[in-house]
Design a protein around this motif. Structure first.
Motif, PDB file in Angstrom:
ATOM      1  N   ASN A   4     -57.491   1.562 -27.450  1.00 50.70           N
ATOM      2  CA  ASN A   4     -56.145   1.823 -27.927  1.00 50.70           C
ATOM      3  C   ASN A   4     -55.524   0.586 -28.560  1.00 50.70           C
ATOM      4  OD1 ASN A   4     -56.260   4.449 -27.035  1.00 50.70           O
ATOM      5  ND2 ASN A   4     -55.388   3.976 -25.020  1.00 50.70           N
ATOM      6  N   ILE A   5     -55.791  -0.582 -27.990  1.00 50.41           N
ATOM      7  CA  ILE A   5     -55.273  -1.832 -28.531  1.00 50.41           C
ATOM      8  C   ILE A   5     -55.849  -2.085 -29.914  1.00 50.41           C
ATOM      9  CG2 ILE A   5     -55.256  -4.342 -28.252  1.00 50.41           C
ATOM     10  CD1 ILE A   5     -55.129  -3.905 -25.251  1.00 50.41           C
ATOM     11  N   MET A   6     -57.168  -1.886 -30.058  1.00 50.97           N
ATOM     12  CA  MET A   6     -57.817  -2.160 -31.330  1.00 50.97           C
ATOM     13  C   MET A   6     -57.397  -1.170 -32.419  1.00 50.97           C
ATOM     14  SD  MET A   6     -59.306  -4.876 -30.685  1.00 50.97           S
ATOM     15  CE  MET A   6     -60.023  -5.071 -32.314  1.00 50.97           C
ATOM     16  N   GLU A   7     -56.981   0.029 -31.996  1.00 47.14           N
ATOM     17  CA  GLU A   7     -56.545   1.033 -32.960  1.00 47.14           C
ATOM     18  C   GLU A   7     -55.077   0.864 -33.349  1.00 47.14           C
ATOM     19  OE1 GLU A   7     -57.441   4.746 -31.189  1.00 47.14           O
ATOM     20  OE2 GLU A   7     -59.571   4.713 -31.730  1.00 47.14           O
ATOM     21  N   GLN A   8     -54.367  -0.027 -32.651  1.00 42.64           N
ATOM     22  CA  GLN A   8     -52.967  -0.261 -32.944  1.00 42.64           C
ATOM     23  C   GLN A   8     -52.830  -0.906 -34.336  1.00 42.64           C
ATOM     24  OE1 GLN A   8     -51.069  -2.641 -29.997  1.00 42.64           O
ATOM     25  NE2 GLN A   8     -49.016  -2.455 -30.875  1.00 42.64           N
ATOM     26  N   ASN A   9     -51.754  -0.575 -35.032  1.00 46.54           N
ATOM     27  CA  ASN A   9     -51.493  -1.175 -36.337  1.00 46.54           C
ATOM     28  C   ASN A   9     -51.384  -2.685 -36.171  1.00 46.54           C
ATOM     29  OD1 ASN A   9     -50.167  -2.202 -38.689  1.00 46.54           O
ATOM     30  ND2 ASN A   9     -49.547  -0.115 -39.190  1.00 46.54           N
ATOM     31  N   TYR A  10     -52.226  -3.422 -36.897  1.00 40.87           N
ATOM     32  CA  TYR A  10     -52.287  -4.864 -36.685  1.00 40.87           C
ATOM     33  C   TYR A  10     -50.978  -5.560 -37.075  1.00 40.87           C
ATOM     34  CZ  TYR A  10     -52.788  -5.942 -41.690  1.00 40.87           C
ATOM     35  OH  TYR A  10     -52.578  -6.102 -43.026  1.00 40.87           O
ATOM     36  N   LEU A  11     -50.233  -5.004 -38.029  1.00 40.32           N
ATOM     37  CA  LEU A  11     -48.975  -5.633 -38.425  1.00 40.32           C
ATOM     38  C   LEU A  11     -47.926  -5.549 -37.319  1.00 40.32           C
ATOM     39  CD1 LEU A  11     -48.566  -4.638 -42.193  1.00 40.32           C
ATOM     40  CD2 LEU A  11     -48.973  -6.910 -41.238  1.00 40.32           C
ATOM     41  N   GLU A  12     -48.023  -4.510 -36.477  1.00 39.81           N
ATOM     42  CA  GLU A  12     -47.109  -4.422 -35.343  1.00 39.81           C
ATOM     43  C   GLU A  12     -47.350  -5.575 -34.378  1.00 39.81           C
ATOM     44  OE1 GLU A  12     -47.557  -0.640 -33.530  1.00 39.81           O
ATOM     45  OE2 GLU A  12     -46.884   0.501 -35.278  1.00 39.81           O
ATOM     46  N   VAL A  13     -48.615  -5.925 -34.210  1.00 45.59           N
ATOM     47  CA  VAL A  13     -48.965  -7.055 -33.346  1.00 45.59           C
ATOM     48  C   VAL A  13     -48.632  -8.374 -34.035  1.00 45.59           C
ATOM     49  CG1 VAL A  13     -50.857  -8.226 -32.138  1.00 45.59           C
ATOM     50  CG2 VAL A  13     -50.810  -5.718 -32.285  1.00 45.59           C
ATOM     51  N   ALA A  14     -48.926  -8.458 -35.344  1.00 47.92           N
ATOM     52  CA  ALA A  14     -48.722  -9.700 -36.092  1.00 47.92           C
ATOM     53  C   ALA A  14     -47.258 -10.113 -36.172  1.00 47.92           C
ATOM     54  CB  ALA A  14     -49.297  -9.555 -37.499  1.00 47.92           C
ATOM     55  N   ASN A  15     -46.346  -9.164 -36.013  1.00 45.40           N
ATOM     56  CA  ASN A  15     -44.916  -9.468 -36.123  1.00 45.40           C
ATOM     57  C   ASN A  15     -44.211  -9.527 -34.767  1.00 45.40           C
ATOM     58  OD1 ASN A  15     -44.393  -9.597 -39.079  1.00 45.40           O
ATOM     59  ND2 ASN A  15     -45.159  -7.511 -39.041  1.00 45.40           N
ATOM     60  N   THR A  16     -44.970  -9.654 -33.702  1.00 43.70           N
ATOM     61  CA  THR A  16     -44.378  -9.709 -32.365  1.00 43.70           C
ATOM     62  C   THR A  16     -43.870 -11.119 -32.040  1.00 43.70           C
ATOM     63  OG1 THR A  16     -46.590 -10.051 -31.434  1.00 43.70           O
ATOM     64  CG2 THR A  16     -45.723  -7.800 -31.430  1.00 43.70           C
ATOM     65  N   SER A  17     -43.132 -11.222 -30.947  1.00 47.88           N
ATOM     66  CA  SER A  17     -42.480 -12.484 -30.555  1.00 47.88           C
ATOM     67  C   SER A  17     -43.443 -13.660 -30.358  1.00 47.88           C
ATOM     68  CB  SER A  17     -41.668 -12.267 -29.270  1.00 47.88           C
ATOM     69  OG  SER A  17     -40.652 -11.322 -29.479  1.00 47.88           O
ATOM     70  N   PRO A  18     -44.603 -13.477 -29.698  1.00 47.66           N
ATOM     71  CA  PRO A  18     -45.506 -14.630 -29.520  1.00 47.66           C
ATOM     72  C   PRO A  18     -45.900 -15.302 -30.831  1.00 47.66           C
ATOM     73  CG  PRO A  18     -46.178 -12.826 -28.099  1.00 47.66           C
ATOM     74  CD  PRO A  18     -45.103 -12.288 -28.987  1.00 47.66           C
ATOM     75  N   PHE A  19     -46.116 -14.516 -31.868  1.00 44.43           N
ATOM     76  CA  PHE A  19     -46.468 -15.105 -33.157  1.00 44.43           C
ATOM     77  C   PHE A  19     -45.283 -15.868 -33.760  1.00 44.43           C
ATOM     78  CE2 PHE A  19     -49.891 -11.991 -32.875  1.00 44.43           C
ATOM     79  CZ  PHE A  19     -50.958 -12.722 -33.356  1.00 44.43           C
ATOM     80  N   TRP A  20     -44.078 -15.326 -33.581  1.00 42.49           N
ATOM     81  CA  TRP A  20     -42.894 -16.030 -34.066  1.00 42.49           C
ATOM     82  C   TRP A  20     -42.697 -17.343 -33.325  1.00 42.49           C
ATOM     83  CZ3 TRP A  20     -40.598 -15.743 -38.417  1.00 42.49           C
ATOM     84  CH2 TRP A  20     -40.498 -14.547 -39.115  1.00 42.49           C
ATOM     85  N   ILE A  21     -42.952 -17.345 -32.028  1.00 43.00           N
ATOM     86  CA  ILE A  21     -42.806 -18.578 -31.236  1.00 43.00           C
ATOM     87  C   ILE A  21     -43.779 -19.648 -31.729  1.00 43.00           C
ATOM     88  CG2 ILE A  21     -43.123 -19.579 -28.937  1.00 43.00           C
ATOM     89  CD1 ILE A  21     -42.119 -16.890 -27.794  1.00 43.00           C
TER      90      ILE A  21
END
Length: 238
Positions: A4-21
């Motif tokens: 399920n994680i791998m099928e998630q839209n990668y941009l949703e993950v790429a724009n999350t808080s950890p990446f912003w930090i």
């Protein structure tokens, strides 16, 4: 769960808080370094007798010269955001600023896993691979800077055989060679890039001639920015 994680839209993950930090920390480091270098530069300039007027002229010229390249980075930033998300695009171009390098990393990382960027097949796995390519590919710059920078000045002096008057010529030749290498491929392979190179070069010559004839010194300061902007927009007309 892993599927399920791998099928998630990668941009949703790429724009999350950890990446912003991560991005904010990296940009903060660069800003801090810039402030430290500027303070040291001001202090050293006073010690060696540089006048306030010379400092102001240098700062003004540096700001103006950075405008043209910044437009190219801004355009690249918009394209990169759609590929790897806002935080990483902001961090990579804010720290390195090499649009062509970043897009090449995206293409290489995606190709390594058999997909094409901006397609449905480009998933979180491909995104992760692109991040690895970007980071690992940058290590070479850091290593060369760390180990060879202290030796570059002595090497430069040895190349001119103690003839100090040749140092400006050597430095100018190195800059011309670097820029010439960058534009040579656009002269050989005709396309929009060729138009950008020729038009920007023509505009640069015209602006400098106008400045010489009219005595308007500020035109030369803006010549690089004007020529780059006109060259970029002329390429988009094809």
């Amino acid at each position: 769960k892993e599927k399920n994680i791998m099928e998630q839209n990668y941009l949703e993950v790429a724009n999350t808080s950890p990446f912003w930090i991560i991005a904010i920390i990296m940009i903060a480091v660069v800003i801090t370094q810039s402030i430290i270098f500027m303070k040291k530069a001001f202090k050293t300039s006073k010690d060696i007798g540089v006048t306030d007027e010379q400092i102001k002229t240098t700062i003004r010229a540096s700001i103006i010269t950075s405008i043209g390249p910044s437009f190219a980075i801004l355009i690249g930033l918009v394209a990169l955001i759609s590929l790897i998300g806002s935080p990483m695009a902001y961090m990579r171009l804010g720290v390195i600023g090499a649009v062509m390098f970043e897009t090449l990393c995206v293409d290489a990382g995606a190709e390594a896993v058999g997909v094409v960027p901006n397609t449905p097949e480009f998933d979180l796995y491909a995104f992760s691979n692109v991040m690895w390519v970007m980071c690992v590919a940058s290590i070479g710059w850091l290593l060369i800077t760390a180990f060879f920078t202290p030796k570059l000045e002595s090497l430069r002096v040895k190349l001119v055989g103690g003839k100090d008057y040749l140092l400006p010529i050597l430095s100018t030749g190195a800059v011309l060679g670097a820029f010439g290498y960058q534009v040579s491929k656009f002269i050989v392979n005709l396309g929009p890039g060729t138009v950008a190179v020729l038009v920007s070069g023509f505009v640069m010559v015209i602006i400098n001639k106008i400045s010489d004839k009219t005595g308007i010194k500020w035109l030369k300061e803006w010549a690089l920015s004007f020529s780059m902007i006109v060259g970029m927009f002329s390429a988009t007309l094809l």
